[in-house]
Each structure stands twice: as C-alpha cells, then as structure tokens.
Design a protein around this motif. Sequence first.
Motif, mmCIF file in Angstrom:
data_model
loop_
_atom_site.group_PDB
_atom_site.id
_atom_site.type_symbol
_atom_site.label_atom_id
_atom_site.label_comp_id
_atom_site.label_asym_id
_atom_site.label_seq_id
_atom_site.Cartn_x
_atom_site.Cartn_y
_atom_site.Cartn_z
ATOM 1 N N ALA B 116 0.828 -1.205 0.000
ATOM 2 C CA ALA B 116 0.000 0.000 0.000
ATOM 3 C C ALA B 116 0.867 1.262 0.000
ATOM 4 O O ALA B 116 0.618 2.203 -0.753
ATOM 5 N N GLY B 118 3.894 1.412 -1.085
ATOM 6 C CA GLY B 118 4.574 1.431 -2.380
ATOM 7 C C GLY B 118 3.690 1.948 -3.500
ATOM 8 O O GLY B 118 4.173 2.377 -4.539
ATOM 9 N N MET B 119 2.378 1.884 -3.299
ATOM 10 C CA MET B 119 1.461 2.395 -4.327
ATOM 11 C C MET B 119 1.136 3.871 -4.093
ATOM 12 O O MET B 119 0.406 4.466 -4.869
ATOM 13 N N GLY B 120 1.626 4.423 -2.980
ATOM 14 C CA GLY B 120 1.426 5.849 -2.748
ATOM 15 C C GLY B 120 0.299 6.178 -1.784
ATOM 16 O O GLY B 120 -0.159 7.311 -1.735
#
Lengths: 373, 216
Positions: B116, B118-120
Amino acid sequence: MIKLINVTKIYAGQKEPAVRELNLTVEEGESCVLVGPSGCGKSTTLRMINRLIEPSSGTILIDGKDIRETDPDQLRMGIGYVIQQIGLLPHRTVAENIAIVPRLYGWPKDKIKERTDELLELVGLDPETTRSKYPAQLSGGQMQRVGVARAMAVDPPIMLMDEPFGAVDPIARNHLQDEFLRLQSLMRKTICFVTHDINEAIKMGDRIAIFNRGELVQHGSPHEILSNPVNEFVRDFIGYDRVVKKLSLCRVGAIARKDFGVIRESELPAAAEIMRKQQTEVSFLLDHLGAPGGMLARKLIEKQGAALSPGALKELAQKGREAFIQEDALLRDALSLLFELSVDYLGVLRGETLCGVVSLADIREYAAGKEVD
Amino acid sequence: MSIVQYFLNNFSFISKYAATHFSLIFGAVLISLLLWLPVGVLISRNEKLANTVLGIANTIYCIPSLALFSFLVTIPAFGLGRKSALLALVLYAMMPLVRNVYQGIKIVDKSVIEAARGMGMNSWRILREIQLPLAAPVIFAGFRITVVMTTGVAAIAAYIGEKNLGRLITVGLNGYNVEMIVTGALLIALIAIVLDTVLGFFERMMIPRGLRIRRG
C-alpha cells in the motif's frame, strides 16, 4: 529513464553500507534485472527508487528529475510496484484492489471499472468471474496476476518488481514470466526487476546488474555477462554451465543457414547424384505434398549411398523425420533435440515450411563465440 | 419463589437501580472508547511509547477493584460517588481496549502495508482503509470484554455510594437478606451474560467478508 549517481545507503547502527557508491542507469523502455545473493543490496536499491528507503548519500534521477523534489506518495503513485508477497488487501475484492491507485488519482467510477476489466483481460483473467472475488479465493498464480494488474492500473511508465514471481510454483512461474515478457514487448515500460535467480535474470532482463556486498559487480546484456564474466564471483554466480545458458538467449532462426538441399520422394533413386550436385551438407526429403518428412546427410550418403536402394534410402531419411524445429525455438531446445535424436542437423521450420538448417557445429560456434552480436 | 416475589414487590426501586447501573456502564464505556481507541492507534506507531502505555495499563488492571475505588474516594477532587466510579471503570477499560487496538493493528500483514505504501497511499489512508478494517474484529473483542467487565465492576461501585444493582448485594449482605442478595447477583450476572452473547454475535459480523470466505 532511471539514473542512480553515487548512491550509498548505510542503515542505522550498521558499519558496512548496504549499497556502496552505486552508479546505474536504466534506459527508457529497458528492463534491468538486479541480481545477486541475499543481502547484496539489490532490494535496498529498488526501494530507494520509490523512496521507501532514503539513500544516505547520492542522487537518484527519474527522467532527469531528482526524486527528492517529488512528494514520496505522489512519486509512488506514478511508479508501479510489485512485491513477492503481493500484498493484496484481503478485505477488498480483486476489482477494488486494482482500483487502489486510480482511486488515489480520483478517477471517475466508470473509468475505473472499464480499466479494471481491461487489465484483468490483459493479465489473462476473466473479468466476469474474477472481479468480485476476494484474494483468499484465488490461487497463488492468479494473485500474482492481480498484483501485476494492480501495479499497471494507471499505466505507469516505470515498474519496480521485487522478486515478483518468487513465491509461485515453478510451472506457474515460467508461465507468468512468459506472459510478462509478452506484455513488456507490447508496453516497453522501464522496469527494475529484483531476483536472486540468475536464470530468471537471463530470461527477463534486457540488461543484468549483478550485485555483491552492496556493490555493482557487472552490468551488461545477458549475452555480455555470460560471454565475459568480469571476475570469479560472477563466473561462480552464473554457474559453470554459462555457455549452455547462453543457448537460451538465441533463437534458432537467428543462426539458421540457407544452404540445404531438397529431395523429393520421386527423386530418391538419384539422391546421391543430386546431393553431389547441390554440394550441401544435408538434404531434406519432401513428400509429394512438399511437406518435410526426413533428412539425408551427405557424409552418410557418400559413404554408402550408391549401394542403397531407393526404399532403403527412404527408410534412412525417415529416421530423421522428427529432426525439425520451429525458427522461434531457443537454441537450448534445438540442442536438446539434436541429442535426443542423435543427429547432426535439424531442419528449421516457419510454420509448416522448411526455411533453413541448423547443425550441432553451428550451435557450438555460437556458444564459443565471445561476442557475436 | 420468594426471589420472584421479592423482585415483583420491589420492582420500582430495582428498576431504578438497574437504570443507574446502565447509565454508569454507558458513561464509562463511552468515555473509555473516546479516550482509549485513539491511544491504541497512537501507540501502534511508536514502539517505545507502546511498551510504556501497555505496561501502565497492565499495572492498573492488576489492582483489585475495591482497592482502586477506595483509593480514588480519598482524593478530594473525586470523593464518594459517580466521578470516582467513572474514573475507576475507565482506568480498568484501558487494558482491554488499548491492547486490542494495538494488537489488532500490529497483526495486519506487513506485506499488505508495504504494498500500500509502495502504491502511494499515505499513512492516514492506510490506517483508515486497511489497518482499522482488518483490526476491527480484534478491536471489537476488546470492546466486548470492556462492556462485560464494566458491568461487573460497576456493581462494586455500590460500596462508594452508587445506587445501582450492586446495592442489592451490599445492603442485602448487611442485613443478611437472602432474597435481596440473590436477586442482585442474578440480575447482574444475567445482564453480563446477555450483553456478552449479543456482542459476540456482532463480533462475528465485524470480520471483513474477504476474510470469512475461502476458496470455492
């Protein structure tokens, strides 16, 4: 384009840097595989690119812009990220998982739904049956497909993948790798891919960066690395079968030769004569429909051919009726077939038609070559 | 029979006691939730703070309730009555609530959080959309323990002047009025059991759907 300049990372409380003075460039549309033993700094490097880890010193540029100038969350929204454990949200459906980044961007609902279905199809899942399932209802391979679809949701130009296929069984892994290569050939994204498996690196990378103890040991195309390992560590890491591994890099069509003869079934009585005239090492037998069905090597015919009856010749030729391979097959597979059938030549096919010949000697020459391309 | 008789004859004041009992439970649980849920979330982001806070909660939980009530009564600002009762109950609730919020958030799969981030997703969004929903069953279990425990401990507050169902027992014990004692004890037990059963049902409902269904 991703450019790392003099990047060093020292974790708090550790003496040795996890990554030391790293300089690495990943060109636009290129897939670069970071590979090395565990603890070599490859994952740290990957995670510095999306700022999950901040470098101790050095600069990372994406398309020429220092990544420190962008807010970390904004930066990460624009970079696809896939990890080995996938990390699907267990309380959200497949569609909701894929929609995470589009929702962060505030896409309208119908656009998200359209994109979700498109992505599911792209990664080989049926939108109708999959979109409202929960992660617990999927197999490992399916989950990883959803993970890849999720990372590609807003079509980011850059993808970071940390051992993405490491947790699935070998058959599914092979399949996912092939599918991903197919996708990559369509999309040409800039990819950083971490693995500890040199075979995966050779298969997936346009370029390979081999790490050891926080340092970049060698960076080059798979062919360069297999042909000219810079030191003992690399030689050891890629394995002593490196020459055989090279055979996975080249397709049969690339080294196939055109100098083969053709003999029709009706011409069998004059086979020896024809082959002498054609001056080729090998001739293939075509049946009355023009389909290849056998093979005759000149060496063999010259030795005993004149004495053989057409029937015996046909029988001899048909011993090689399986000695054909598609031009897009790998040299590795060609070599295996040569050994399996115990022959010296294979006919190369494009679909059903004969288009070339490849010999054991050709493969040997390719494997021994230091730099062919 | 005489217990039923006693209950019916004295229904008017027993129901008044029950109302006081419920208002004490309700007040204590409400304050506890408002106070301890945020504390639980806060310490889930700071390991050091978590150790200290959980240590304090544990210590308080170990103090026998009669001792805690008596101690609070001696503090002039609280004295006999509701203030001391509320404070004691809120302090007891610290342990089950704070601990369960903390643990509920901590047991969420690290790789889910990593993906999560890493997805921003920012940390507020991760808390709201991932950690809290996944921690909900554990947090609710803490709430359930709190409610049941508060029901029981509230009865002891009768010793410091609360006029609730516990008073049936304290007064009953003084005059050795068996009907009165048994009526009080049964009522308190019954309320605790009913609350626990009802909340247990809701606790199962809190498990997110994606975690309840299996591959099929």
